[in-house]
Design a protein around this motif. Structure first.
Motif, PDB file in Angstrom:
ATOM      1  N   THR A 273       0.762  -1.318   0.029  1.00  0.00           N
ATOM      2  CA  THR A 273       0.012   0.104  -0.152  1.00  0.00           C
ATOM      3  C   THR A 273       0.836   1.160  -0.074  1.00  0.00           C
ATOM      4  O   THR A 273       0.724   2.137  -0.731  1.00  0.00           O
ATOM      5  CB  THR A 273      -0.814  -0.150   1.211  1.00  0.00           C
ATOM      6  OG1 THR A 273      -2.014  -1.199   1.042  1.00  0.00           O
ATOM      7  CG2 THR A 273      -1.564   1.221   1.453  1.00  0.00           C
ATOM      8  N   LEU A 274       1.900   1.400   0.958  1.00  0.00           N
ATOM      9  CA  LEU A 274       2.700   2.405   0.901  1.00  0.00           C
ATOM     10  C   LEU A 274       3.510   2.650  -0.396  1.00  0.00           C
ATOM     11  O   LEU A 274       3.679   3.614  -1.014  1.00  0.00           O
ATOM     12  CB  LEU A 274       3.771   2.099   2.121  1.00  0.00           C
ATOM     13  CG  LEU A 274       3.117   2.302   3.493  1.00  0.00           C
ATOM     14  CD1 LEU A 274       4.152   2.207   4.606  1.00  0.00           C
ATOM     15  CD2 LEU A 274       2.516   3.572   3.603  1.00  0.00           C
ATOM     16  N   GLU A 278       3.258   5.802  -2.952  1.00  0.00           N
ATOM     17  CA  GLU A 278       4.438   6.427  -3.674  1.00  0.00           C
ATOM     18  C   GLU A 278       4.161   6.562  -5.308  1.00  0.00           C
ATOM     19  O   GLU A 278       4.722   7.613  -6.004  1.00  0.00           O
ATOM     20  CB  GLU A 278       5.670   5.896  -3.116  1.00  0.00           C
ATOM     21  CG  GLU A 278       5.741   6.328  -1.692  1.00  0.00           C
ATOM     22  CD  GLU A 278       7.243   5.829  -1.198  1.00  0.00           C
ATOM     23  OE1 GLU A 278       7.816   6.278  -0.311  1.00  0.00           O
ATOM     24  OE2 GLU A 278       7.463   4.497  -1.510  1.00  0.00           O
ATOM     25  N   GLN A 279       3.920   5.361  -5.820  1.00  0.00           N
ATOM     26  CA  GLN A 279       3.649   5.394  -7.169  1.00  0.00           C
ATOM     27  C   GLN A 279       2.626   6.236  -7.854  1.00  0.00           C
ATOM     28  O   GLN A 279       3.022   6.709  -8.785  1.00  0.00           O
ATOM     29  CB  GLN A 279       3.501   3.942  -7.586  1.00  0.00           C
ATOM     30  CG  GLN A 279       4.858   3.188  -7.475  1.00  0.00           C
ATOM     31  CD  GLN A 279       4.911   1.755  -8.079  1.00  0.00           C
ATOM     32  OE1 GLN A 279       5.927   1.189  -7.913  1.00  0.00           O
ATOM     33  NE2 GLN A 279       3.779   1.130  -8.314  1.00  0.00           N
ATOM     34  N   ALA A 280       1.786   6.273  -7.009  1.00  0.00           N
ATOM     35  CA  ALA A 280       0.642   7.317  -7.421  1.00  0.00           C
ATOM     36  C   ALA A 280       1.074   8.682  -7.369  1.00  0.00           C
ATOM     37  O   ALA A 280       0.381   9.417  -8.206  1.00  0.00           O
ATOM     38  CB  ALA A 280      -0.750   6.908  -6.560  1.00  0.00           C
ATOM     39  N   LEU A 303      -4.054   4.808  -0.868  1.00  0.00           N
ATOM     40  CA  LEU A 303      -3.865   4.577   0.812  1.00  0.00           C
ATOM     41  C   LEU A 303      -4.829   3.288   1.163  1.00  0.00           C
ATOM     42  O   LEU A 303      -4.639   2.541   1.976  1.00  0.00           O
ATOM     43  CB  LEU A 303      -3.601   5.753   1.775  1.00  0.00           C
ATOM     44  CG  LEU A 303      -3.461   5.115   3.066  1.00  0.00           C
ATOM     45  CD1 LEU A 303      -2.025   5.133   2.994  1.00  0.00           C
ATOM     46  CD2 LEU A 303      -3.244   6.649   3.931  1.00  0.00           C
ATOM     47  N   MET A 304      -6.286   3.627   0.440  1.00  0.00           N
ATOM     48  CA  MET A 304      -7.401   2.798   1.346  1.00  0.00           C
ATOM     49  C   MET A 304      -7.546   1.723   0.214  1.00  0.00           C
ATOM     50  O   MET A 304      -8.535   0.953   0.775  1.00  0.00           O
ATOM     51  CB  MET A 304      -8.363   3.773   1.167  1.00  0.00           C
ATOM     52  CG  MET A 304      -8.329   4.853   2.498  1.00  0.00           C
ATOM     53  SD  MET A 304      -7.955   4.310   4.157  1.00  0.00           S
ATOM     54  CE  MET A 304      -9.610   3.936   4.598  1.00  0.00           C
TER      55      MET A 304
END
Ligand code: ATP
Ligand code: MG
Length: 485
Positions: A273-274, A278-280, A303-304
Motif C-alpha cells: 500500500t505504501l 508513492e507510485q501514485a 492508501l485505502m
C-alpha cells in the motif's frame, strides 16, 4: 519516488536563503514592523514562514506574533489595508490581505490547559519567549522581530533544523498532554519537511497515543490531509503506525500488516500500500506536472484501496490466499472511516468509488474487452476516470519487470481505446444544424425518405464545415434540393 532528504542542512546555506527571502519579504514586513514599533509594540515573524525561509520553501502566508492585543492589531492594520478578517479574534488572531500576502497577526499566547478539554483555553501573554515556549516544535518556535530583524531562537530550533529533527521546546510529555494534536503534527511535519522526530518525541507519542481521542475529528482530519498531501507521506504514515497513533485515527492502515500464512505465501499488504501511494504520487507528477497541486483524493484512494483485504482473506486448500470482493468491502470500510473523520460527501463518494473500481481493469486481460465494456468503465468512473487511471497503474508493485511492463502496455492500450471511442462518440453525437421538423417545413414535404436524405446532406455539411447558422443551413438546403439520389 525518491526518499526524504537526510543530509544535514548547511548553516551557510540557511543564511543565504534567509537573506534572499528577507529581500522578497521586505516590502511587506518592514512597513508593518515600523507601524507596530511606532505604537510601542513588538511584532515578529514566527513559526512556518521563519522555518520555511531557512529551508528555501517560499510561501505567501506570513504569521506574526505581537505584544499588541487584537483590538490594537486591528486598529494598526486598518491604516494599511481594508481587507481584514477576524474569525480568529477569540484566539487573538487578526488576518489581513496585504499586496497578495496572507498576513495573520496573533497576540502573544500563554495558554492554560484543561487536559480533558478538546481545545486549549486562550490567555494572552506578555513575552515573545513565553509565546515561543508554547509552540509545538523547536523549528516552529523561532521568530524574527521586525523591522529590526532580531533573531529569537530560545530552544535551539536552528540547530534542530540543520539536523532535520523535530523536538519539543519543553518535555514532549507535557507538550502532548497540553495538546495531543501535536502528535499528529509531528507526523505531518515528518511527511512535509522530511524531518525525523527525536527519540523522546517518538517515545512520548507511543506512550500517549490514546490521548488523541480527546481531539475533534475535524482537527485530526486536517492534519491527516496535510500529511497525505505532503511530499513524503510514507514517513508520516509509518510514524503513525509505529507509535500506535494510527490505531486510533486510521486503524485500517495498521490492520494491513497481515501476518503471513505458514508458507509465507502472500505479500505484505501494508508495504504494498505504501508503495502504491508513492507510485501514485510519481504518476500524479509525471501526468500533471511537478507544480500541480497534490491530489489528496487520489492519494487517499491509493492508501485505502486494499483495506478490504484483512476482512476478506481466505486460505484455500491448495495453499493460496484469496481476497474475494475486497474492492466492494474496502469501499464500504473507506466510506465509514471517512465519514467518521468528517470528510465532505464529495470526498467520501470519490474515494470510495475509486476503491470499488480499482480491480475492474483486471478483467481486461490483454485487451479482450468489448467497446461496450470500455464504455461502461468510463461511465462508472465518471469524473474520477483520470484518478482511476493513476490508481490502477500505481497498483502494480511486482518486482518482475516483464510483468510490470506488460501491465503498463495493456493499460496504455485501454487508455488509447478510451480516447478513440470518446472521439468517435463525440462525432456520433454531432447533429445537423436543422432537425427533421425544420427540414419538412423549409422544403414543404411530408415525413418520408426525402427528409432522411436531406438530414444526411445537412449532417455531411456539418461534418465538413462545422456548425452554421440556421439561415446559412436553410440556404444550403434549398440550393441542394431536390438533390440527386
Ligand atoms: P503550514 O502553514 O505550512 O501548514 P505552519 O508551521 O505555519 O505550517 P500552522 O498549523 O499554520 O503550521 O501553525 C502556525 C504556527 O503555530 C506553527 O508554526 C506553530 O508554531 C504554531 N502552532 C500551530 N498549531 C500548534 C499546536 N497545536 N500547538 C502548538 N503550536 C502550534
Ligand atoms: Mg501556517
Amino acid at each position: 519516488m525518491s526518499g526524504a532528504p537526510s543530509e544535514p542542512v548547511l548553516i551557510s546555506e540557511v543564511q543565504a536563503r534567509v537573506a534572499r527571502e528577507l529581500d522578497r519579504l521586505a516590502p511587506v514586513i518592514d512597513p508593518l514592523g515600523r507601524r507596530f514599533a511606532e505604537a510601542g509594540h513588538t511584532l515578529a515573524l514566527v513559526g512556518g514562514p521563519v522555518r520555511d525561509a531557512m529551508l528555501g520553501r517560499a510561501g505567501n502566508d506570513l504569521d506574526f506574533t505581537t505584544s499588541a492585543r487584537p483590538e490594537e492589531t486591528e486598529r494598526l492594520l486598518r491604516g494599511l489595508t481594508g481587507a481584514l478578517w477576524d474569525m480568529g479574534r477569540d484566539f487573538g488572531t487578526i488576518g489581513a490581505q496585504i499586496d497578495g500576502w496572507q498576513v495573520e497577526i496573533t497576540t502573544y499566547r500563554s495558554e492554560s490547559y484543561d487536559p480533558t478539554s478538546r481545545k486549549p483555553e486562550v490567555n494572552f501573554g506578555d513575552s515573545l519567549v513565553g509565546d515561543l515556549s508554547r509552540r509545538d516544535f523547536t523549528v516552529n518556535a523561532m521568530a524574527l522581530t521586525v523591522p529590526e530583524r532580531g533573531f529569537e531562537d530560545p530552544f535551539g530550533g536552528l540547530v534542530d533544523l540543520a539536523n532535520r529533527v523535530l523536538r519539543t521546546p519543553g518535555t514532549p510529555e507535557q507538550s502532548f498532554s497540553d495538546d495531543p494534536l501535536r502528535m499528529m503534527r509531528a507526523a505531518r511535519f515528518a511527511a512535509q519537511l522530511g524531518f525525523t522526530p527525536a527519540p523522546e518525541v517518538v517515545a512520548a507519542m507511543t506512550d500517549m497515543a490514546g490521548r488523541i481521542e480527546i481531539i475533534s475529528a475535524e482537527r485530526v482530519r486536517d492534519e491527516l490531509v496535510k500529511l497525505v498531501s505532503a511530499p513524503w507521506p510514507r514517513r508520516g504514515l509509518e510514524l503513525l503506525v509505529e507509535t500506535g497513533l494510527a490505531a486510533y485515527v486510521l486503524p485500517e492502515l495498521p490492520a494491513l500488516r497481515l501476518e503471513r500464512d505458514e508458507h509465507n505465501r502472500h505479500k505484505d499488504v501494508y508495504e504494498h500500500t505504501l508503495t502504491v501511494l508513492e507510485q501514485a504520487i510519481d504518476l500524479e507528477r509525471s501526468r500533471h506536472g511537478e507544480d500541480a497541486e497534490p491530489d489528496f483524493v487520489g492519494r487517499f484512494a491509493a492508501l485505502m484501496h486494499d483495506v478490504g483485504k484483512p476482512k476478506t482473506r481466505r486460505f484455500v486448500d491448495d495453499g493460496t490466499v484469496t481476497f474475494h470482493h475486497h474492492d466492494v468491502v474496502g469501499a464500504k470500510i473507506t466510506r465509514k472511516r471517512m465519514k467518521a473523520l468528517r470528510f465532505s460527501n464529495d470526498q467520501v463518494d470519490a474515494v470510495s468509488k475509486l476503491v470499488e473500481l480499482h480491480l475492474r481493469f483486471h478483467g481486461y486481460g490483454s485487451g479482450e474487452w468489448t467497446d461496450s465494456a470500455v464504455r461502461r468503465y468510463v461511465r462508472d468512473a465518471g469524473d474520477q476516470l483520470e484518478r482511476l487511471h493513476i490508481l490502477t497503474r500505481a497498483d502494480c508493485t511486482t518486482r518482475n519487470k516483464r510483468k510490470a511492463d506488460r501491465l503498463r502496455r495493456t493499460y496504455d492500450d485501454l487508455e488509447t481505446r478510451i480516447e478513440r471511442l470518446s472521439e468517435e462518440e463525440e462525432l456520433a453525437a454531432i447533429r445537423p444544424d436543422l432537425d427533421g421538423a425544420q427540414i419538412m417545413e423549409i422544403l414543404g414535404i411530408p415525413p418520408g425518405r426525402d427528409v432522411g436524405r436531406a438530414y444526411k446532406f445537412l449532417l455531411e455539411l456539418r461534418m465538413d464545415h462545422g456548425p452554421q447558422s440556421e439561415d446559412a443551413a436553410r440556404d444550403a438546403l434549398l440550393a441542394w434540393w431536390p438533390g440527386e439520389d
